[in-house]
Design an enzyme around this catalytic site. Structure first.
Site, PDB file in Angstrom:
ATOM      1  N   HIS A 107       0.839  -1.209   0.000  1.00 45.74           N
ATOM      2  CA  HIS A 107       0.000   0.000   0.000  1.00 45.74           C
ATOM      3  C   HIS A 107       0.874   1.260   0.000  1.00 45.74           C
ATOM      4  O   HIS A 107       0.630   2.198  -0.747  1.00 45.74           O
ATOM      5  CB  HIS A 107      -0.878   0.045   1.259  1.00 45.74           C
ATOM      6  CG  HIS A 107      -1.906  -1.038   1.377  1.00 45.74           C
ATOM      7  ND1 HIS A 107      -2.106  -1.757   2.526  1.00 45.74           N
ATOM      8  CD2 HIS A 107      -2.808  -1.523   0.477  1.00 45.74           C
ATOM      9  CE1 HIS A 107      -3.093  -2.622   2.355  1.00 45.74           C
ATOM     10  NE2 HIS A 107      -3.529  -2.509   1.108  1.00 45.74           N
TER      11      HIS A 107
ATOM     12  N   LYS B  58     -18.010  -5.423   8.186  1.00 47.16           N
ATOM     13  CA  LYS B  58     -16.766  -6.194   8.121  1.00 47.16           C
ATOM     14  C   LYS B  58     -16.034  -6.093   9.456  1.00 47.16           C
ATOM     15  O   LYS B  58     -15.787  -4.980   9.941  1.00 47.16           O
ATOM     16  CB  LYS B  58     -15.902  -5.636   6.977  1.00 47.16           C
ATOM     17  CG  LYS B  58     -14.857  -6.614   6.475  1.00 47.16           C
ATOM     18  CD  LYS B  58     -14.268  -6.084   5.174  1.00 47.16           C
ATOM     19  CE  LYS B  58     -12.935  -6.719   4.851  1.00 47.16           C
ATOM     20  NZ  LYS B  58     -12.279  -6.121   3.695  1.00 47.16           N
TER      21      LYS B  58
ATOM     22  N   ARG C  43      -2.169  -6.700  -8.262  1.00 47.71           N
ATOM     23  CA  ARG C  43      -1.101  -7.650  -7.952  1.00 47.71           C
ATOM     24  C   ARG C  43      -1.063  -8.798  -8.943  1.00 47.71           C
ATOM     25  O   ARG C  43      -0.021  -9.330  -9.270  1.00 47.71           O
ATOM     26  CB  ARG C  43      -1.284  -8.214  -6.536  1.00 47.71           C
ATOM     27  CG  ARG C  43      -0.865  -7.275  -5.450  1.00 47.71           C
ATOM     28  CD  ARG C  43      -1.462  -7.654  -4.141  1.00 47.71           C
ATOM     29  NE  ARG C  43      -2.907  -7.478  -4.163  1.00 47.71           N
ATOM     30  CZ  ARG C  43      -3.690  -7.557  -3.114  1.00 47.71           C
ATOM     31  NH1 ARG C  43      -3.185  -7.843  -1.940  1.00 47.71           N
ATOM     32  NH2 ARG C  43      -4.986  -7.355  -3.228  1.00 47.71           N
TER      33      ARG C  43
ATOM     34  N   SER D 214      -3.051  -7.556   3.275  1.00 51.82           N
ATOM     35  CA  SER D 214      -3.334  -7.339   4.697  1.00 51.82           C
ATOM     36  C   SER D 214      -3.796  -8.640   5.344  1.00 51.82           C
ATOM     37  O   SER D 214      -3.471  -8.919   6.506  1.00 51.82           O
ATOM     38  CB  SER D 214      -4.430  -6.279   4.861  1.00 51.82           C
ATOM     39  OG  SER D 214      -4.004  -5.037   4.388  1.00 51.82           O
TER      40      SER D 214
HETATM   41  P1  ADP Z   1      -9.823  -3.640  -0.181  1.00 57.02           P
HETATM   42  O1  ADP Z   1     -10.475  -4.306   0.993  1.00 57.02           O
HETATM   43  O2  ADP Z   1     -10.569  -2.474  -0.732  1.00 57.02           O
HETATM   44  O3  ADP Z   1      -9.313  -4.581  -1.267  1.00 57.02           O
HETATM   45  P2  ADP Z   1      -7.109  -3.389   0.659  1.00 57.02           P
HETATM   46  O4  ADP Z   1      -6.670  -2.585   1.820  1.00 57.02           O
HETATM   47  O5  ADP Z   1      -6.925  -4.859   0.752  1.00 57.02           O
HETATM   48  O6  ADP Z   1      -8.576  -2.942   0.458  1.00 57.02           O
HETATM   49  O7  ADP Z   1      -6.395  -2.903  -0.680  1.00 57.02           O
HETATM   50  C1  ADP Z   1      -6.579  -1.611  -1.159  1.00 57.02           C
HETATM   51  C2  ADP Z   1      -6.000  -1.524  -2.569  1.00 57.02           C
HETATM   52  O8  ADP Z   1      -4.600  -1.754  -2.519  1.00 57.02           O
HETATM   53  C3  ADP Z   1      -6.558  -2.533  -3.574  1.00 57.02           C
HETATM   54  O9  ADP Z   1      -6.641  -1.897  -4.829  1.00 57.02           O
HETATM   55  C4  ADP Z   1      -5.493  -3.600  -3.630  1.00 57.02           C
HETATM   56  O10 ADP Z   1      -5.477  -4.261  -4.891  1.00 57.02           O
HETATM   57  C5  ADP Z   1      -4.241  -2.762  -3.448  1.00 57.02           C
HETATM   58  N1  ADP Z   1      -3.160  -3.538  -2.870  1.00 57.02           N
HETATM   59  C6  ADP Z   1      -3.183  -4.290  -1.768  1.00 57.02           C
HETATM   60  N2  ADP Z   1      -1.988  -4.879  -1.557  1.00 57.02           N
HETATM   61  C7  ADP Z   1      -1.177  -4.483  -2.572  1.00 57.02           C
HETATM   62  C8  ADP Z   1       0.178  -4.767  -2.945  1.00 57.02           C
HETATM   63  N3  ADP Z   1       0.932  -5.602  -2.246  1.00 57.02           N
HETATM   64  N4  ADP Z   1       0.676  -4.186  -4.071  1.00 57.02           N
HETATM   65  C9  ADP Z   1      -0.120  -3.357  -4.799  1.00 57.02           C
HETATM   66  N5  ADP Z   1      -1.397  -3.064  -4.514  1.00 57.02           N
HETATM   67  C10 ADP Z   1      -1.927  -3.618  -3.423  1.00 57.02           C
END
Ligand code: ADP
Length: 170
Positions: free
Chosen positions: A22, A46, A95, A133
């Site tokens: 992120h 959630k 990803r 996450s």
């Molecule tokens: P959500 O629950 O909306 O998916 P996340 O916090 O998991 O929220 O992710 C937010 C955004 O960050 C999403 O677009 C996800 O694809 C992107 N993201 C998460 N991890 C990575 C990573 N390791 N590299 C690039 N983008 C990421």
């Protein structure tokens, strides 16, 4: 008031917790856009590890030295929030093909709701392609050290949530 020329992007997500993947996206977006809003999504349905307020504080602290980044929380319709703040773009990270499959549909739906609200995608840095996450939470719930996955200072907070003995960080 913002001028219509300012290109503002909203990077929405759960960030539960913020990972190095992120943070990399936030840094790169800050080089492209005039303003980057990191938006912690309020989702009462959630169950989360960190409260929305905790996540906002953590992300603010981690991003405080990155210019033009502002951390906010939001609930309700994303398009309404973007309209209120004059945001013209949404940022999402990709990803793998599974991310693409899911994200492209959301992006298409958004443009139906709000024509002109464009989603931009940044491909993950290869170092973080595997990182999510949920993986961080899984490792921590088993008592593992997550400091290789999250920005400095977050690992002890995650450990504390799971009752793991916090690791001293310097
Ligand atoms: P959500 O629950 O909306 O998916 P996340 O916090 O998991 O929220 O992710 C937010 C955004 O960050 C999403 O677009 C996800 O694809 C992107 N993201 C998460 N991890 C990575 C990573 N390791 N590299 C690039 N983008 C990421």
């Amino acid at each position: 008031m913002k001028t219509t020329k300012e290109k503002a992007v909203l990077y929405p997500g759960s960030f539960d917790p913020l990972t190095l993947g992120h943070l990399d996206l936030i840094r790169r977006a800050a080089r492209i856009f005039d303003k980057v809003y990191v938006g912690v999504l309020v989702n009462p349905h959630k169950k989360s590890l960190f409260s929305v307020e905790e996540r906002v504080i953590i992300i603010r602290n981690i991003t405080k030295d990155i210019p033009r980044v502002e951390v906010v929380s939001f609930g309700g319709l994303l398009v309404d929030f973007c309209r209120q703040l004059g945001i013209s773009h949404i940022l999402r990270g990709l990803r793998d093909s599974a991310d693409f499959e899911a994200e492209i549909k959301v992006a298409q739906g958004l443009t139906v709701l709000e024509p002109g609200l464009d989603t931009v995608f940044l491909g993950t840095d290869l170092r973080y392609a595997y990182l999510s996450s949920s993986m961080v939470r899984e490792v921590a719930s088993g008592g593992g050290d997550v400091s290789a996955f999250v920005p400095e200072g977050i690992a002890p907070l995650v450990a504390e949530k799971y009752g793991n003995s916090p690791k001293a960080e310097q």
